[in-house]
Design a protein around this motif. Structure first.
Motif, short mmCIF file in Angstrom:
data_model
loop_
_atom_site.label_atom_id
_atom_site.label_comp_id
_atom_site.label_asym_id
_atom_site.label_seq_id
_atom_site.Cartn_x
_atom_site.Cartn_y
_atom_site.Cartn_z
N LEU A 432 3.09 -14.84 3.68
CA LEU A 432 3.37 -14.69 5.11
C LEU A 432 4.87 -14.72 5.38
O LEU A 432 5.34 -14.18 6.37
CB LEU A 432 2.65 -15.79 5.90
N ASP A 433 5.62 -15.31 4.47
CA ASP A 433 7.08 -15.32 4.60
C ASP A 433 7.70 -14.03 4.07
O ASP A 433 8.90 -13.81 4.21
CB ASP A 433 7.67 -16.50 3.80
N HIS A 434 6.93 -13.21 3.40
CA HIS A 434 7.44 -11.97 2.81
C HIS A 434 6.61 -10.78 3.29
O HIS A 434 5.69 -10.34 2.61
CB HIS A 434 7.40 -12.05 1.26
N ALA A 437 5.73 -7.68 1.00
CA ALA A 437 4.76 -7.99 -0.05
C ALA A 437 3.36 -8.09 0.55
O ALA A 437 2.37 -7.61 -0.01
CB ALA A 437 5.13 -9.31 -0.73
N LEU A 438 3.28 -8.70 1.73
CA LEU A 438 1.99 -8.85 2.40
C LEU A 438 1.38 -7.48 2.69
O LEU A 438 0.22 -7.22 2.42
CB LEU A 438 2.16 -9.64 3.70
N ARG A 439 2.25 -6.57 3.23
CA ARG A 439 1.76 -5.24 3.59
C ARG A 439 1.25 -4.51 2.35
O ARG A 439 0.16 -3.95 2.34
CB ARG A 439 2.89 -4.45 4.27
N ALA A 440 2.01 -4.58 1.31
CA ALA A 440 1.62 -3.91 0.07
C ALA A 440 0.31 -4.48 -0.46
O ALA A 440 -0.60 -3.74 -0.86
CB ALA A 440 2.72 -4.06 -0.98
N GLY A 441 0.20 -5.77 -0.40
CA GLY A 441 -1.00 -6.44 -0.89
C GLY A 441 -2.23 -6.04 -0.08
O GLY A 441 -3.29 -5.72 -0.62
N VAL A 445 -5.69 -4.17 -1.30
CA VAL A 445 -7.02 -4.76 -1.12
C VAL A 445 -7.95 -3.78 -0.41
O VAL A 445 -9.11 -3.60 -0.76
CB VAL A 445 -6.92 -6.10 -0.35
N SER A 446 -7.42 -3.10 0.63
CA SER A 446 -8.24 -2.15 1.38
C SER A 446 -8.71 -1.00 0.51
O SER A 446 -9.86 -0.59 0.57
CB SER A 446 -7.44 -1.58 2.56
N ARG A 447 -7.80 -0.50 -0.30
CA ARG A 447 -8.16 0.67 -1.11
C ARG A 447 -9.18 0.33 -2.19
O ARG A 447 -9.90 1.21 -2.65
CB ARG A 447 -6.90 1.28 -1.74
N THR A 448 -9.23 -0.90 -2.58
CA THR A 448 -10.15 -1.27 -3.68
C THR A 448 -11.40 -1.95 -3.15
O THR A 448 -12.14 -2.58 -3.89
CB THR A 448 -9.46 -2.23 -4.66
N ARG A 449 -11.66 -1.84 -1.82
CA ARG A 449 -12.71 -2.66 -1.22
C ARG A 449 -14.09 -2.44 -1.82
O ARG A 449 -14.92 -3.34 -1.84
CB ARG A 449 -12.75 -2.50 0.30
N ARG A 450 -14.39 -1.23 -2.27
CA ARG A 450 -15.72 -0.98 -2.84
C ARG A 450 -15.94 -1.73 -4.13
O ARG A 450 -17.07 -1.92 -4.57
CB ARG A 450 -15.89 0.52 -3.10
N PRO A 474 -11.37 -0.97 6.03
CA PRO A 474 -10.85 0.15 5.24
C PRO A 474 -9.33 0.30 5.36
O PRO A 474 -8.71 0.96 4.52
CB PRO A 474 -11.57 1.37 5.83
N GLU A 475 -8.76 -0.28 6.41
CA GLU A 475 -7.33 -0.09 6.65
C GLU A 475 -6.77 -1.41 7.17
O GLU A 475 -7.40 -2.04 8.02
CB GLU A 475 -7.20 0.98 7.74
N PRO A 476 -5.63 -1.88 6.67
CA PRO A 476 -5.07 -3.12 7.19
C PRO A 476 -4.79 -3.00 8.68
O PRO A 476 -4.47 -1.91 9.16
CB PRO A 476 -3.77 -3.30 6.41
N PHE A 477 -4.89 -4.12 9.41
CA PHE A 477 -4.71 -4.11 10.86
C PHE A 477 -3.35 -3.52 11.27
O PHE A 477 -3.24 -2.73 12.19
CB PHE A 477 -4.84 -5.54 11.40
N ARG A 478 -2.32 -3.91 10.50
CA ARG A 478 -0.98 -3.47 10.93
C ARG A 478 -0.82 -1.96 10.79
O ARG A 478 -0.16 -1.31 11.60
CB ARG A 478 0.08 -4.22 10.14
N ASP A 479 -1.46 -1.38 9.76
CA ASP A 479 -1.41 0.08 9.61
C ASP A 479 -2.16 0.75 10.75
O ASP A 479 -1.71 1.72 11.33
CB ASP A 479 -2.05 0.49 8.27
N TRP A 480 -3.33 0.13 11.05
CA TRP A 480 -4.15 0.70 12.13
C TRP A 480 -3.39 0.67 13.46
O TRP A 480 -3.38 1.61 14.22
CB TRP A 480 -5.45 -0.11 12.25
#
Lengths: 489, 227
Positions: A432-434, A437-441, A445-450, A474-480
């Motif tokens: 949360l401080d980075h 890194a959070l966004r990338a992570g 996670v979203s892309r590998t959800r299946r 399927p998509e992180p909130f911030r991207d959405w």
């Protein structure tokens, strides 16, 4: 010190079995819903319930903050009225005192009115070891004792048993304990109660020693109070020559007048009645009426350790009404046995780990046996803030810290099972401080959800044992947000 | 033994290290703004509430004036088929003057087994609480030892109205003497331990009958219970 039974499973394990038992869940659901509805009606009759509750809380707080003062006063009043007061720092000491008193009478059996304090210290077993047989006389306790079972509810200890099971226990076991069940005993509650009446009456009429707990002790007058419904309490309290009461030190109230608050709060909160059928009050011994010798054993057994905790102390306000059990969604499904202690439900979740410490697996798990919904606090007649104490105890389990055990300040180490949780929290803080890194992570996670398993592997397994793993979008909130709104600006 | 006492008291004092030294128990506030009684009622309405609440808890309620009491008690005991009736010391003799059943006195020497064999018991009371439908016995005249209202299967309790009736629990406690052994009775012995189905009578009397005895003028000194 009494502890948990060896091999007692921690709450999640014990609860899992209980939740799979359809009959048990049915019995519990019926019981808790019925009592819940009745209680709400009984409470609604008093338009000053909020004021009574505030007074009950305040009286208990006053008592606890000056407990030494009131205990000394109580001792003086009871002694002046012809009773003898004994003090027991722990279960072993209490059992030693009671066993000694019983043996001094020469009696080999005692009758007991339902008492959680004596159950907490394992008194029946201690007496048995000295060749004294203790008969439980509350109907539900009799069912539990004959069935070699454990109580599962504070107020209706055999609530997990249906009438057919009770009939079978009576028919099979009564003969070994005294008068056998009548031939052809049916499963009608009235017939079962009649069988218990006949079976126990023989014991009452010949009993030389009665053992009880107490709901309240009045410091000012030395009066003890037992509330009950069946009359087995009256039998134990008035027929024997010797009466021994084992009572937790937190049960003292300052004055006679204070009973006006608790005798309104307790029956309506527990059995949902305006008043329970029988209440007995006695002050020392009375000439020609009731026992000739009265002994009061004041029990600590972890209560002063609880008192030493400024947040946890409020659990000692409890008047054992069991209203918290009947509203608890966790208790309703898991039942009383899962809590692994004499005190089930929300009150057990906060009281047992304080009385016994959080050293064992079951005690470390109890502060987690709750959804923190707070329904227990809403109904508690002495306004115990359950979520506050639960969170405080969870903190202690996870982080360790200062606590009092057997009267000594100790530094507790964090519980073992929580290392993964602490590591996860540390990782979360870093992420949360980075933000990058959070966004990338999150995207990964979203892309590998299946590919995600339903339960976490490795150290995360404990967490998903008791919880559903959240579904990953399927998509992180911030991207959405950026795609749908952020770009519009 | 004093060892345990010192240990427990020392632990209590250590546990309360956060309580300021100078604080006295009276410094911890207790707000008593709750009611002394719930609702405004005349004496007659309070008696009616007592009767209603007693009946709801499955006590059988009767009302009579002074001169009707002996006949009523005879009827109640006869209807029950009682061959013997237990009478506490101080029960006015005329109450049971018309009763056919054999009178058994509660003597100090009577064993529990002897008293258990008696069919019915008649007692007075010290105070009755309307809001809760409760009778309180305090061992005073006409009430006897605690065991006599426990062992026979049928209890007839006579309440003098309106003077023995109070509205609420706080009012009842005010009238009672904590030094006396007290028994509070709300309906007959009952259990709900089997599937929450209420069954009357496990150990105490299965039948509780209450006679509301209307007394006008000065209370009958002989039946005045309580401390």
């Amino acid at each position: 010190m009494s502890g948990t039974q060896p091999g007692t499973p921690a709450f999640p394990e014990a609860a899992r079995d209980a939740v799979r038992d359809g009959t048990l869940r049915g019995n519990l659901r019926h019981a808790t819903r019925t009592i819940r509805g009745k209680r709400a009606r009984a409470v609604a009759e008093l338009d000053d319930w909020a004021e009574l509750r505030a007074a009950g809380k305040a009286i208990k707080d006053r008592t606890l903050r000056h407990l030494d003062h009131y205990l000394v006063r109580l001792e003086r009043s009871v002694t002046a009225a012809g009773g003898t007061v004994h003090w027991a720092a722990d279960a072993a000491e209490a059992n030693r005192i009671v066993t000694g008193l019983v043996k001094a009478t020469g009696e080999r059996e005692v009758v007991k009115v339902k008492s959680m304090a004596t159950q907490e210290i394992g008194l029946n077993e201690a007496l048995e070891a000295e060749g004294v047989r203790a008969y439980e006389t509350d109907l539900a306790e009799l069912i539990v004792q004959l069935g070699r079972d454990r109580p599962s509810h504070t107020l209706v200890p055999a609530i997990h048993r249906n009438r057919g099971e009770i009939r079978d226990v009576f028919a099979r076991e009564m003969a070994a304990w005294g008068r056998p069940a009548p031939d052809g005993l049916t499963d009608r509650p009235a017939d079962l109660a009649e069988a218990a009446r006949l079976h126990l009456r023989e014991k009452f009429l010949r009993a030389g020693v009665g053992i009880s707990g107490a709901n309240f002790m009045v410091a000012e007058t030395g009066t003890l109070v037992v509330v009950e419904s069946e009359g087995n309490g009256r039998m134990c309290l008035t027929l024997p020559e010797t009466l021994i009461s084992v009572v937790g030190i937190e049960k003292v109230v300052p004055t006679w007048r204070d009973l006006e608050v608790f005798l309104q709060l307790l029956p309506r909160s527990s059995t949902a009645e305006r008043m329970n059928p029988y209440t007995t009050m006695w002050t020392g011994t009375a000439d020609g009426d009731g026992p000739r010798a009265f002994h009061l054993v004041l029990l600590d057994n972890g209560r002063t350790d609880t008192l030493a905790d400024e947040v946890g102390r409020q659990a000692l306000r409890c008047i054992r009404c069991s209203a918290c059990l009947n509203v608890c969604p966790v208790y309703e499904r898991a039942g009383g046995h899962a809590y692994g202690s004499v005190y089930p439900g929300p009150i057990g979740a906060i009281l047992s780990p304080q009385l016994r410490g959080t050293g064992s697996a079951v005690d470390a798990s109890l502060p987690y046996a709750s959804s923190l919904c707070g329904a227990c606090t809403d109904v508690c007649p002495v306004a115990i803030d359950f979520p506050e104490v639960l969170i405080h105890l969870r903190e202690r389990v996870v982080q360790g810290g200062e606590a009092t055990r057997n009267g000594v300040r100790v530094r507790l180490r964090p519980a073992k099972g929580h290392a993964a949780e602490r590591a996860a929290m540390r990782a979360a803080r870093w992420a949360l401080d980075h933000p990058a890194a959070l966004r990338a992570g999150q995207r990964l996670v979203s892309r590998t959800r299946r590919l995600h398993p339903a339960r976490l592997p490795g150290p995360g397994r404990a967490w998903t044992d008791a919880r559903e793993l959240p579904e990953v979008p399927p998509e992180p909130f911030r991207d959405w947000w950026r795609r749908t709104r952020g770009d519009a600006r | 033994m004093s060892d345990g006492r010192d240990r427990v008291l020392a632990r209590v004092r250590r546990a309360l290290a956060d309580v300021p030294r100078g604080e006295r128990p009276g410094d911890v506030p207790v707000d008593r703004s709750y009611r002394r009684a719930h609702g405004e009622r005349t004496a007659e309405e309070t008696v009616a509430l007592l009767a209603a609440n007693l009946a709801e808890y499955r006590a059988v309620v009767h009302r009579t004036a002074q001169d009707g009491l002996p006949g009523l008690l005879r009827t109640l005991l006869a209807r029950r088929g009682a061959a013997s009736v237990l009478v506490p010391a101080g029960l006015p003799a005329h109450w049971t003057a018309a009763v056919d059943a054999r009178r058994v006195d509660d003597l100090a020497a009577s064993t529990a087994r002897e008293l258990e064999a008696v069919d019915s018991v008649v007692t007075g009371c010290a105070v009755a609480v309307a809001e809760t439908g409760t009778l309180v016995l305090d061992g005073g005249p006409a009430q006897g030892r605690r065991r006599i209202s426990l062992l026979p299967d049928h209890h007839v309790c006579v309440v003098r109205v309106p003077d023995q009736v109070v509205a609420s629990v706080p009012e009842a406690l005010e009238r009672l003497d904590p030094r006396r052994p007290l028994t509070w009775i709300s309906g007959p012995s009952a259990t709900s331990d089997i599937e929450l189905e209420r069954v009357e009578g496990v150990h105490g009397p299965r039948t509780l009958e209450v006679v509301l005895l209307e007394v006008s003028g000065t209370p009958d000194a002989a039946t005045h219970g309580g401390g």
